[in-house]
Motif scaffolding. Sequence first.
Motif, short mmCIF file in Angstrom:
data_model
loop_
_atom_site.label_atom_id
_atom_site.label_comp_id
_atom_site.label_asym_id
_atom_site.label_seq_id
_atom_site.Cartn_x
_atom_site.Cartn_y
_atom_site.Cartn_z
N UNK A 217 6.50 13.04 5.20
CA UNK A 217 5.25 12.45 5.79
C UNK A 217 5.05 11.12 5.23
N UNK A 218 5.03 11.07 3.94
CA UNK A 218 4.54 9.40 3.49
C UNK A 218 5.58 8.42 3.97
N UNK A 219 6.84 8.95 4.04
CA UNK A 219 7.73 7.72 4.44
C UNK A 219 7.60 7.64 6.11
N UNK B 127 4.83 7.98 7.72
CA UNK B 127 3.52 7.29 7.81
C UNK B 127 3.80 5.73 7.45
N UNK B 128 4.61 5.47 6.44
CA UNK B 128 4.68 4.28 6.20
C UNK B 128 5.53 3.35 7.42
N UNK B 129 6.46 4.08 7.89
CA UNK B 129 7.20 3.24 8.77
C UNK B 129 6.46 3.02 9.91
N UNK B 130 5.68 4.15 10.31
CA UNK B 130 4.81 4.15 11.61
C UNK B 130 3.98 2.96 11.72
N UNK B 131 3.38 2.70 10.29
CA UNK B 131 2.16 1.63 10.16
C UNK B 131 2.82 0.10 10.62
N UNK B 132 4.04 -0.02 10.13
CA UNK B 132 4.94 -1.05 10.68
C UNK B 132 5.25 -1.38 11.92
N UNK B 133 5.83 -0.32 12.37
CA UNK B 133 6.31 -0.15 13.85
C UNK B 133 5.24 -0.35 14.74
N UNK B 134 4.14 0.24 14.70
CA UNK B 134 3.16 0.39 15.93
C UNK B 134 2.64 -0.98 16.29
N UNK B 135 2.43 -1.81 15.01
CA UNK B 135 1.75 -3.17 15.44
C UNK B 135 2.93 -4.03 16.00
N UNK B 136 4.09 -3.91 15.44
CA UNK B 136 5.24 -4.72 16.44
C UNK B 136 5.48 -4.57 17.82
N UNK C 30 0.95 -1.01 -0.12
CA UNK C 30 -0.03 0.13 -0.20
C UNK C 30 0.69 1.42 -0.03
N UNK C 31 2.16 1.17 -0.10
CA UNK C 31 2.88 2.23 -0.17
C UNK C 31 2.47 3.28 -1.06
N UNK C 32 2.53 3.09 -2.47
CA UNK C 32 1.79 3.93 -3.45
C UNK C 32 0.59 4.78 -2.70
N UNK C 33 -0.31 4.15 -1.87
CA UNK C 33 -1.47 4.89 -1.21
C UNK C 33 -0.86 5.85 -0.31
N UNK C 34 0.11 5.60 0.52
CA UNK C 34 0.77 6.56 1.46
C UNK C 34 1.33 7.72 0.85
N UNK C 35 1.73 7.57 -0.38
CA UNK C 35 2.20 8.83 -1.12
C UNK C 35 0.99 9.72 -1.67
#
Length: 282
Positions: A154-156, A158-167, A141-146
Amino acid sequence: MSVLTTGSATRLSPTEVLARLHQQKAVRAAKSRRRTAGVWFTRLAILASFVIAWEWASESGAINAAFFSQPSAIVDYMGKAIMDGSAVENGIVTLREMALAFVIGSVAGIAFALLRVSFPYFSDVSGPYITVLNALPRVALAPMFVIWFGLGEESKVALAVSLVVFIVMITTEAGTRSIEQEYITAMRAMGANRGQIFRRVLLPGSVPSIFAGLRLAVVYSLLGVVFGEMLAANAGLGQQIQYFGSTFRTDGVLGTVLFLAVIALALNWLVALAETRLSRWR
């Protein structure tokens, strides 16, 4: 020093016992140092053998240097990138994005985990949503974050936060739920309120699990940022990898990957150091 004997058994005096304990401790320490030296020697020998074989294969034509590059070319690129400042400039961009993603994702993950543990009703309601969101392929979904957050940092983040928060949330919650229920029951029996149980039992007891998640979060925040930069960015180490890959500069690609590896090792060491300090507090 006196030795007390009783039949066939021999009793050592307290002084002799302490002397033997110190001697055994010194022997164990010497063995540990020899083992550590051996481990590092083996590691360096394997690395040196690999680099030498790689350089030889590239020079002799056993492998195509245009596709695999060679260590000397990679070192040459890294030296030039450091000297002209491009590695530092792009590294700062990546580190800034990674730090924001790591902090935001980690704080949010820990907060959600502790809320879910402290409030079972909230845990039951949010459970299916968290499962669905965690199952989403965020990288795909990375293109959607862009599209949502633009081409900037901001898009980078947000993408990284979406990975980190669940871990961080999953590891923290698992560790907190593994705390012995007897501790919480005893605190309640002594009249402790919810805040005191949180400060005295839940938070200290979840420290090892929190740092297990943070170690993973460091890596995934860096991966998420780099992938986002490779997708669309004007600067950053990920953007450099994308540029060198599109121009068939394998030395630049592998040299930038080595820069990222050094950054990841340094960040992991910092998290381990913080874990050691907080473990004493725990």
